[in-house]
Each structure stands twice: as structure tokens, then as C-alpha cells.
Design an enzyme around this catalytic site. Sequence first.
Site, PDB file in Angstrom:
ATOM      1  N   GLY A  61      11.063   4.623   8.097  1.00  0.00           N
ATOM      2  CA  GLY A  61      10.412   5.779   8.353  1.00  0.00           C
ATOM      3  C   GLY A  61      10.454   6.367   9.901  1.00  0.00           C
ATOM      4  O   GLY A  61      10.281   5.457  10.715  1.00  0.00           O
ATOM      5  N   SER A  67      -0.124   4.226   5.058  1.00  0.00           N
ATOM      6  CA  SER A  67      -1.152   3.251   4.228  1.00  0.00           C
ATOM      7  C   SER A  67      -2.221   3.461   4.822  1.00  0.00           C
ATOM      8  O   SER A  67      -3.290   3.081   4.095  1.00  0.00           O
ATOM      9  CB  SER A  67      -0.447   1.823   4.160  1.00  0.00           C
ATOM     10  OG  SER A  67       0.876   1.784   3.849  1.00  0.00           O
ATOM     11  N   ARG A  68      -2.717   3.375   6.233  1.00  0.00           N
ATOM     12  CA  ARG A  68      -3.853   3.468   6.709  1.00  0.00           C
ATOM     13  C   ARG A  68      -4.851   4.356   6.264  1.00  0.00           C
ATOM     14  O   ARG A  68      -6.068   4.754   6.515  1.00  0.00           O
ATOM     15  CB  ARG A  68      -3.692   3.267   8.261  1.00  0.00           C
ATOM     16  CG  ARG A  68      -3.330   2.055   8.664  1.00  0.00           C
ATOM     17  CD  ARG A  68      -3.449   1.897  10.211  1.00  0.00           C
ATOM     18  NE  ARG A  68      -3.320   0.421  10.374  1.00  0.00           N
ATOM     19  CZ  ARG A  68      -2.293  -0.183  11.016  1.00  0.00           C
ATOM     20  NH1 ARG A  68      -1.127   0.513  11.060  1.00  0.00           N
ATOM     21  NH2 ARG A  68      -2.333  -1.573  11.070  1.00  0.00           N
ATOM     22  N   GLN A  94       9.571   1.686  16.372  1.00  0.00           N
ATOM     23  CA  GLN A  94       9.984   0.569  15.892  1.00  0.00           C
ATOM     24  C   GLN A  94      11.297   0.774  15.136  1.00  0.00           C
ATOM     25  O   GLN A  94      12.193  -0.039  15.169  1.00  0.00           O
ATOM     26  CB  GLN A  94       9.063   0.509  14.544  1.00  0.00           C
ATOM     27  CG  GLN A  94       9.324  -0.229  13.484  1.00  0.00           C
ATOM     28  CD  GLN A  94       8.634  -0.611  12.307  1.00  0.00           C
ATOM     29  OE1 GLN A  94       7.441  -1.482  12.555  1.00  0.00           O
ATOM     30  NE2 GLN A  94       8.611  -0.008  11.156  1.00  0.00           N
ATOM     31  N   GLN A 143       2.080  -9.332  13.440  1.00  0.00           N
ATOM     32  CA  GLN A 143       2.335  -8.238  14.023  1.00  0.00           C
ATOM     33  C   GLN A 143       0.935  -7.297  14.093  1.00  0.00           C
ATOM     34  O   GLN A 143       0.880  -6.288  14.605  1.00  0.00           O
ATOM     35  CB  GLN A 143       3.372  -7.088  13.273  1.00  0.00           C
ATOM     36  CG  GLN A 143       3.006  -6.556  11.917  1.00  0.00           C
ATOM     37  CD  GLN A 143       4.309  -5.758  11.575  1.00  0.00           C
ATOM     38  OE1 GLN A 143       5.177  -6.573  11.015  1.00  0.00           O
ATOM     39  NE2 GLN A 143       4.207  -4.398  11.254  1.00  0.00           N
ATOM     40  N   ASP A 195       7.073   5.549  12.363  1.00  0.00           N
ATOM     41  CA  ASP A 195       7.197   4.609  13.310  1.00  0.00           C
ATOM     42  C   ASP A 195       8.453   4.858  14.172  1.00  0.00           C
ATOM     43  O   ASP A 195       9.522   3.706  14.043  1.00  0.00           O
ATOM     44  CB  ASP A 195       7.270   3.192  12.683  1.00  0.00           C
ATOM     45  CG  ASP A 195       5.848   3.163  12.053  1.00  0.00           C
ATOM     46  OD1 ASP A 195       4.953   3.125  12.390  1.00  0.00           O
ATOM     47  OD2 ASP A 195       5.694   3.469  10.659  1.00  0.00           O
ATOM     48  N   GLY A 231       5.650   8.630   1.052  1.00  0.00           N
ATOM     49  CA  GLY A 231       6.600   8.307   2.218  1.00  0.00           C
ATOM     50  C   GLY A 231       7.705   6.905   1.852  1.00  0.00           C
ATOM     51  O   GLY A 231       8.722   7.261   2.238  1.00  0.00           O
ATOM     52  N   HIS A 232       6.976   5.841   1.469  1.00  0.00           N
ATOM     53  CA  HIS A 232       7.772   4.726   1.145  1.00  0.00           C
ATOM     54  C   HIS A 232       8.936   5.095  -0.113  1.00  0.00           C
ATOM     55  O   HIS A 232      10.062   4.718  -0.163  1.00  0.00           O
ATOM     56  CB  HIS A 232       6.866   3.608   0.652  1.00  0.00           C
ATOM     57  CG  HIS A 232       6.029   3.082   1.546  1.00  0.00           C
ATOM     58  ND1 HIS A 232       4.706   3.115   1.398  1.00  0.00           N
ATOM     59  CD2 HIS A 232       6.412   2.205   2.748  1.00  0.00           C
ATOM     60  CE1 HIS A 232       4.168   2.466   2.461  1.00  0.00           C
ATOM     61  NE2 HIS A 232       4.858   1.961   3.455  1.00  0.00           N
ATOM     62  N   ALA A 245       0.771  -0.986  -0.058  1.00  0.00           N
ATOM     63  CA  ALA A 245       0.067  -0.106  -0.074  1.00  0.00           C
ATOM     64  C   ALA A 245       0.819   1.129  -0.074  1.00  0.00           C
ATOM     65  O   ALA A 245       0.989   2.005   0.832  1.00  0.00           O
ATOM     66  CB  ALA A 245      -0.932  -0.117   1.148  1.00  0.00           C
TER      67      ALA A 245
HETATM   68  O1  PAF Z   1       6.920  -0.537   9.110  1.00  0.00           O
HETATM   69  C1  PAF Z   1       6.132  -1.517   8.433  1.00  0.00           C
HETATM   70  O2  PAF Z   1       5.717  -1.344   7.271  1.00  0.00           O
HETATM   71  C2  PAF Z   1       6.546  -2.981   8.932  1.00  0.00           C
HETATM   72  O3  PAF Z   1       6.328  -2.717  10.587  1.00  0.00           O
HETATM   73  C3  PAF Z   1       7.803  -3.650   8.621  1.00  0.00           C
HETATM   74  C4  PAF Z   1       8.915  -2.887   9.236  1.00  0.00           C
HETATM   75  C5  PAF Z   1       7.811  -3.817   7.213  1.00  0.00           C
HETATM   76  C6  PAF Z   1       7.586  -4.981   9.244  1.00  0.00           C
HETATM   77  O4  PAF Z   1       6.546  -5.972   8.655  1.00  0.00           O
END
Ligand code: PAF
Length: 278
Positions: free
Chosen positions: A149, A184-185, A155, A61, A152, A36-37, A32
Site C-alpha cells: 500500500g 490496522s492501528r 516502505q 520492526q 507506507d 486496504g489489505h 488485523a
Molecule cells: O506493511 C506491513 O504490514 C509490514 O511492514 C510488512 C511489509 C508486512 C513487513 O512485515
Amino acid sequence: MKIFYKKSGLIDELNKSRESKFSIGFVPTMGALHKGHLSLLKKSLIENNTTVISIFVNPTQFNNTADLTTYPKNLNKDCELLESLSDEIIVFAPQAKEIYTDGVITNEYDFHGLDKYMEGEFRDNHFNAVATVVELLLDIVEPNSAYFGEKDYQQLKIISCIKSNVDIIGCATLRDKNGLALSSRNNTISIESRETASNIFKNLNYVKSNFNTLSVENITAKVTHNINLFEQMELEYFVIADQDKLEPITTVNVEKKYRAFIAVFVDGIRLIDNIALN
Ligand code: PAF
């Protein structure tokens, strides 16, 4: 653009080109894709000879099945977007059985307390699941650098402590014109709700502007009030934390760096954001 569904094919391809001074940049995603990606990919394309993106919606997750089922998936659209950026990007789009060859697993990690608050507090086992899949992906791709990014941020910090032989690179959050952090949300909520959700960043900016003058308690009360004023929004947490240890604070130590972290349900969709304060 090359797309691999099997890890053996991807590994063969990367081995063909792996030579001294050759560097591989890796952008793990759940698809998605949005701008940003693309910004992570652009950075990787500039800094490496080869860039790999993984598109894998990691089932472990998600904390509830509804979130997993409604998570947007569209590989063809993602590939079109990638093509528009560069036809040199290598795509890895595996099925779960290709990643979890020995059955679905989630390893247990010691994140030295980085997982204790915010996302870790509200999403049971989430970071163990993220770290497990990221480690499996890094073992397949064996990149020099991997790009994540800062939206998160927790993360990013957690991933930085799992792999020492890969450079984990944090990249600035990209935002809509109204300030809403790209996610993406966002596409799963209405345009009107996205406008309402822009108040999340407005409040983070309020926190930044008042961080030196108001107490943490006052700021927290104000943000809680501001967010809950909107019928479509429900605050899950707002926390000011030390940006290295990710421990929430009640008083400020001028020697340290802080960030404000927030999670809000907008029309039932959970959005997170954060901002550096000093
Ligand atoms: O940030 C994300 O999209 C996910 O948490 C990742 C790092 C791809 C792991 O599934």
C-alpha cells in the site's frame, strides 16, 4: 481456503502449481486485515493465477515492546474476512521460528538514502528489519509480483530497491469516509479519536491545495499549528519531500514530483499518511 503454518507445506503447494505462464501474486501483511489489505488482494487475484497472503507480526520492526504487544492480532477473524473475498487465497501464517530459522536477525542494507528521513529518522533500524523479513518472505513464496500500500510510501520505495526479480506493485491508499487512511492501528483508538484523526488527511489536502502558492515553510508552520490544536494529537513530523529520492525540501523545483508525509500520535497511537502534491 488453504492455511499453511510451515514454509515447507507452502512451498510444496506452490511448486505443485508452478508451471510456465503461471503467476503468483503475494501480499505480505501483519494481519488485523482491513479493506486496504483486501484491495491489494483483489488486485493480485485479478492479475495472477494464485494469490498468497502472509500474516506475520514481525517482532523486529517494532521500536518498542508496548507497540508490539498492543498490535492487534486475530487470525480467525482475518481468515473469515479472507474467505469472504475468495476461498482461493493461500494463507501463510508462520511463527517467528519458522521465519527466523537461524535465530532472529536483521540485515543491514544500503537503501541509497531512502531511509534517511521520515520513518527512517524516527524509527531506528525499522527499514532494515522490514527489508529483512520481506526478503525472507519473498524467498519462500517466490512470487512474480508483490503488492504494497502507498500509505507506507517510504516502505514501498525501500522494498522496490531490494528485489529485482519480483515486480513490486504500489496500490492507492484506501480511506474511511472521513478521509482517515485505513490502518490496522485505527481499531486501537476510540471512534471519537478516529474522527479527530481525520484532520490528518484534511491537512494533507490543505497542503495539496496550497502547494503552488505558499512556501514550504509557511505550509509546514500551518500544518504543525493545525495538528497541535487538538489535545489528542501530537505531530511527530511533517515533511514535503521529493517523491523519488525522499529528500525533504525547502524550495520547490517545478520539474520534480513531491509528496507530503506526516506522522501523528493520536491518543498515543502512531499514524502515518502521505499525499502526492503535483
Ligand atoms: O506493511 C506491513 O504490514 C509490514 O511492514 C510488512 C511489509 C508486512 C513487513 O512485515
